[in-house]
Scaffold this motif. Structure first.
Motif, PDB file in Angstrom:
ATOM      1  N   ASN A 166       0.837  -1.205   0.000  1.00  0.00           N
ATOM      2  CA  ASN A 166       0.000   0.000   0.000  1.00  0.00           C
ATOM      3  C   ASN A 166       0.871   1.254   0.000  1.00  0.00           C
ATOM      4  OD1 ASN A 166      -2.509   1.289  -0.088  1.00  0.00           O
ATOM      5  ND2 ASN A 166      -2.573   1.554   2.129  1.00  0.00           N
ATOM      6  N   ARG A 213       1.821   3.082  -2.559  1.00  0.00           N
ATOM      7  CA  ARG A 213       1.412   4.149  -3.475  1.00  0.00           C
ATOM      8  C   ARG A 213       0.422   5.109  -2.824  1.00  0.00           C
ATOM      9  NH1 ARG A 213       1.667   4.079  -8.886  1.00  0.00           N
ATOM     10  NH2 ARG A 213      -0.554   4.525  -9.108  1.00  0.00           N
ATOM     11  N   ARG A 214      -0.243   4.658  -1.759  1.00  0.00           N
ATOM     12  CA  ARG A 214      -1.228   5.514  -1.093  1.00  0.00           C
ATOM     13  C   ARG A 214      -0.729   6.016   0.262  1.00  0.00           C
ATOM     14  NH1 ARG A 214      -5.256   7.878  -3.531  1.00  0.00           N
ATOM     15  NH2 ARG A 214      -6.496   7.763  -1.611  1.00  0.00           N
ATOM     16  N   TYR A 215       0.485   5.631   0.655  1.00  0.00           N
ATOM     17  CA  TYR A 215       0.969   6.123   1.954  1.00  0.00           C
ATOM     18  C   TYR A 215       2.494   6.276   1.979  1.00  0.00           C
ATOM     19  CZ  TYR A 215       1.713   6.625   6.960  1.00  0.00           C
ATOM     20  OH  TYR A 215       2.100   7.100   8.179  1.00  0.00           O
ATOM     21  N   ASN A 225      -8.278  10.610   5.341  1.00  0.00           N
ATOM     22  CA  ASN A 225      -8.835  10.845   4.000  1.00  0.00           C
ATOM     23  C   ASN A 225      -9.155  12.314   3.743  1.00  0.00           C
ATOM     24  OD1 ASN A 225      -8.804   8.069   3.217  1.00  0.00           O
ATOM     25  ND2 ASN A 225     -10.655   7.732   4.455  1.00  0.00           N
ATOM     26  N   PHE A 260      -1.894  14.280  -1.097  1.00  0.00           N
ATOM     27  CA  PHE A 260      -1.035  13.393  -1.880  1.00  0.00           C
ATOM     28  C   PHE A 260      -0.187  14.204  -2.858  1.00  0.00           C
ATOM     29  CE2 PHE A 260      -4.610  10.567  -0.747  1.00  0.00           C
ATOM     30  CZ  PHE A 260      -3.896   9.554  -0.123  1.00  0.00           C
ATOM     31  N   TYR A 311       3.476   8.913  -6.473  1.00  0.00           N
ATOM     32  CA  TYR A 311       2.844   7.629  -6.767  1.00  0.00           C
ATOM     33  C   TYR A 311       3.810   6.655  -7.425  1.00  0.00           C
ATOM     34  CZ  TYR A 311      -1.756   9.501  -5.625  1.00  0.00           C
ATOM     35  OH  TYR A 311      -2.839  10.025  -4.964  1.00  0.00           O
TER      36      TYR A 311
END
Length: 818
Positions: free
Chosen positions: A746, A748-750, A777, A782, A787
């Motif tokens: 995970n 790419r999201r953190y 959220n 980001f 990414y």
């Protein structure tokens, strides 16, 4: 073009042209080498030399970029600029080789004369800094009161003579140093603090004990910056082993300097030494070189009440230019005043033989002569009574006594025919002259506002002025205004165009409730030098008016929170509504006000990546390049447009809100600024593709974020490989990690965003806040470029029904969490 640089091209690979710097072996006018390494480079933009090597590297890079831009159309192949900032280009190694091995020392010592804020400079001045005040005649009330209390007139004159010699540039020729000798809390450090403020940037600290030591090889390292002034607040010369180094330093003799990890070099130091101490300087004998070089200053012992002391020291900040002027005039009135000075107080405090002669002063003066035998008997008696620990032998006594009589003869015949041996005559009473006095002083001051005729209205009666309109702004353009201040009623809201050297200090302090406080503003303004003052339009603020003797364009606009410096250049004007004022004339001020930092050498190459773009935007939001909002917004627009057009991959969308709020706060150009922000490209057209280097090793990694701790744990693929734990890694550490093929869960999201934020310089606290925003959220948390910094994300391989946290997967797979 920099005179030691030649820009060349080469084609090491087919289809690529490299533009790189060649360094010329010559005696350069723009570069100085000292001790086998870089020393300084001339910066034409600043009109100053710089000892910061980074400035040299940026100048070279700018020349490379300029050449590439001017000749881009001449090349039929892709061009690669070999920048100094790029470690992989190898140019930085060539530079270090050039400075450290290929070039020989060629330098002129910098900052050998004071440069005031209003002093023009050129390359031959060899200046790398400026004082933050202008040298100008003015009032020194606070300084007079403080030094008049702490020191007698005679001692004060010594201090001002020494300061004046430095201001006039004559201290480099004087063979003198000053010791402030007295008990603690008597004002020694107070004077030394004033001297530090007067010569900010031109002084260094030193260790007096090291100078007097015979074994400290690096004692002169403290003077490597070639200061004009050297200060030690609490020094110790009571146990001098060898005064040779100290005497040579004070005499400005050529000395060999030994710095750690550098080659030795010769230099002639021009500094004037000041030392505070509560121990006497050890003067071994009457022939000691220290006697003719030392000026001793003793505080009076009088003290200033604490509250008054704080007020006086604060006001002195505004009198620096006038103090320097006063001391300069004091020195020039009698430059040779202390040529024959003898430090009587210090001799009496440290020299037992001097005290013996003082004890026998009446006898020696009456007789004006003595014999060795008579004096020796007197000396033995004195040593017994005074408990002298280490008395002289008769041989040494004979030689030392010669220093206190003008003539010595081995044999002499008296008038009655008697023959005497070892005869001293002509007693020198000049070695024992001195006196002291005391002085007391007190003060209180406030600003007396009254409804009275304004001196300001008389002084500036011929200045252009106009009434305000219903919106509170000027009715007409200043080019169309013909009325003067004398033509309007100043008790109504109006605007007046003032001379550019006229400044206003605007006090808008508030009380605990957040409302403007007249009492607080008057109290704060009372600490400034007396001048014409009036209340602001609201009746609760205070305006102090001054004539600034320096360059007003270099003044910062903010002095402190709720205290603003107003300047009136261009079309700027003062908004005014006269209610109450005092009856003082507008005073002159030359120092004490904050100046803008030196113009940085802008490195536009920094904008070739997202980190650099963010840095430039932040600096514009802080108004580090331009004082106004509109030019800062224009600069941000240019940065983003250039980056967008050049194809740089970036995403700074999260900064749009801050830029928009900054634009909306523009006083007169808000509409223009907001429209320009809406045109800005806050992200590139294409986000970077995944970095896939087939030769790079695969790394599995995970990050942990805490309020005060940032951990990056990683291991190379394969069994038995150790886990590497990076604790609070630097941006450079992260940059090195990104060269590998990163694999996370995970990520790419953190995790990727945490790495990217650290790469851009986020602190631990900022990382934690970003982490919480991602977990909750929240929007705009980001980074577009983050990414794809990883090779892949294991989470992406999980089926839609199997996307679980890493801990749940470990439990289901029976993997022990270690």
């Amino acid at each position: 073009m920099i005179d030691f640089l030649l820009i060349s091209t080469r084609s090491p690979k087919r289809g690529v042209i490299e533009i790189y710097p060649k360094f010329i072996i010559k005696k350069s006018n723009d570069l100085m080498i000292r001790g086998g390494d870089f020393y300084a480079i001339w910066l034409e933009e600043r009109g100053l030399w710089s000892t910061d090597e980074q400035d040299a590297l940026q100048l070279i890079d700018r020349e490379l970029d300029k050449y590439a831009e001017e000749n881009r159309g001449k090349f039929d192949s892709p061009v690669k600029v070999m920048h100094m900032w790029d470690a992989e280009s190898g140019m930085i190694d060539s530079w270090h080789k050039y400075c450290q091995k290929q070039m020989r020392d060629s330098f002129h010592m910098l900052d050998e004369k004071l440069i005031f804020s209003n002093t023009p400079t050129n390359q031959k001045d060899y200046a790398s800094k400026r004082l933050p005040y202008a040298l100008a005649k003015g009032e020194t009330n606070a300084y007079d009161k403080l030094i008049g209390t702490l020191y007698t007139p005679e001692e004060r004159e010594k201090i001002e003579w020494a300061i004046g010699s430095i201001v006039s540039g004559e201290s480099k020729k004087l063979q003198k140093f000053m010791v402030l000798y007295g008990a603690s809390g008597t004002g020694k450090s107070t004077i030394l603090n004033i001297i530090q403020a007067l010569f900010d940037g031109y002084y260094s600290v030193f260790d007096a004990k090291a100078l007097g030591s015979s074994s400290n090889a690096f004692a002169l390292e403290a003077f490597k910056s070639n200061p004009l002034v050297a200060i030690q607040h609490d020094g110790d010369l009571s146990k001098i082993e060898d005064n040779t180094r100290l005497n040579s330093l004070v005499s400005h003799e050529l000395m060999t300097v030994n710095e750690k990890f550098k080659s030795t070099y010769a230099n002639r130091f021009k500094c004037f030494l000041f030392m505070g101490t509560n121990k006497p300087v050890k003067i071994t004998d009457a022939k000691s070189g220290l006697i003719r070089r030392l000026i001793d200053v003793t505080p009076s012992g009088n003290k200033v009440p604490p509250e008054e002391y704080r007020i006086l020291t604060k006001q002195i900040e505004f009198e620096l230019g006038a103090i320097a002027w006063h001391c300069k005039e004091k020195y020039l009135s009698d430059p040779g005043k202390y040529d024959d000075y003898i430090p009587i107080t210090m001799l009496g405090a440290s020299n037992d033989f001097y005290n013996f002669v003082t004890d026998s002063f009446a006898i020696f003066k009456r007789e004006d002569a003595t014999t060795l035998k008579a004096a020796w008997e007197m000396y033995k008696t004195y040593c017994d009574e005074a408990k002298v620990a280490y008395p002289y032998s008769q041989r040494l006594f004979k030689e030392e006594l010669k220093n206190y009589f003008r003539e010595y003869k081995e044999r002499v015949s008296t008038e009655d025919g008697a023959r005497l041996r070892s005869y001293y005559s002509g007693f020198r009473t000049d070695k024992f002259e001195g006196e002291s006095t005391v002085n007391n002083v007190s003060m209180t001051r406030t600003i007396d506002f009254k409804e009275q005729e304004s001196i300001f209205d008389t002084l500036y009666a011929n200045c252009l002025a106009q009434y305000a309109n219903s919106k509170g702004t000027p009715k007409a353009k200043w080019d169309e205004v013909k009325t003067t201040l004398a033509d309007i009623d100043t008790h109504e809201l109006h605007y007046v165009k003032l001379p550019e050297n006229h400044i206003v200090i605007d006090f808008d302090l508030t009380d605990e409730s957040g409302e403007k406080s007249l009492d607080a503003n008057i109290a704060a303004a009372s600490k400034w030098p007396p001048t014409y003052a009036e209340l602001s339009k609201s009746g609760k603020g205070v305006h102090l008016h001054y004539i600034y003797t320096g360059d007003v364009t270099r003044l910062e606009r903010v002095y402190a929170e709720h205290i603003e410096i107003k300047i009136f250049t261009g079309k700027s004007s003062l908004r005014r509504l006269l209610s109450r004022c005092n009856n003082l004339l507008v005073a002159m001020i030359s120092s004490g006000l904050p100046l803008k930092g030196e113009n940085n050498v802008l490195n536009f190459e920094v904008a070739t990546n997202e980190k650099g773009i963010r840095t430039l935007i932040k600096k514009n939001l802080n108004k580090e390049y331009h004082p106004g909002t509109k030019p800062s917004i224009d600069f941000i627009y240019k940065i983003l447009e250039d980056a967008y057009a050049s194809g740089v991959n970036y995403d700074v969308s999260d900064m749009r809100g801050g830029v928009l709020a900054f634009a909306a706060n523009s006083t007169n150009q808000a509409d223009y600024c907001i429209k320009l922000v809406n045109k800005m490209h806050f992200k590139s057209e294409n986000i970077s593709e995944n970095h896939d280097d087939a030769d790079a090793k695969m790394i599995f990694y995970d990050v942990e974020v805490f309020p005060n701790l940032f951990l990056v744990n990683w291991k190379i693929e394969g069994e038995g490989k150790p886990v590497v734990r990076m604790i609070n890694p630097t941006p450079q550490d992260i940059e090195g990690l990104l060269k590998f093929r990163l694999v996370g869960f995970n990520c790419r999201r953190y995790d990727n965003h945490m790495l990217y934020a650290r790469l851009m310089g986020y602190s631990n606290e900022q990382l934690y806040r970003l982490s919480q925003k991602i977990i909750n959220n929240e929007p705009n948390c980001f980074f577009g470029e983050a990414y794809n910094i990883s090779y892949t994300d294991i989470y992406d391989f999980a089926s839609s029904g199997n996307k679980k946290s890493l801990k749940k997967l470990e439990i289901e797979m029976g993997i022990h969490h270690q």
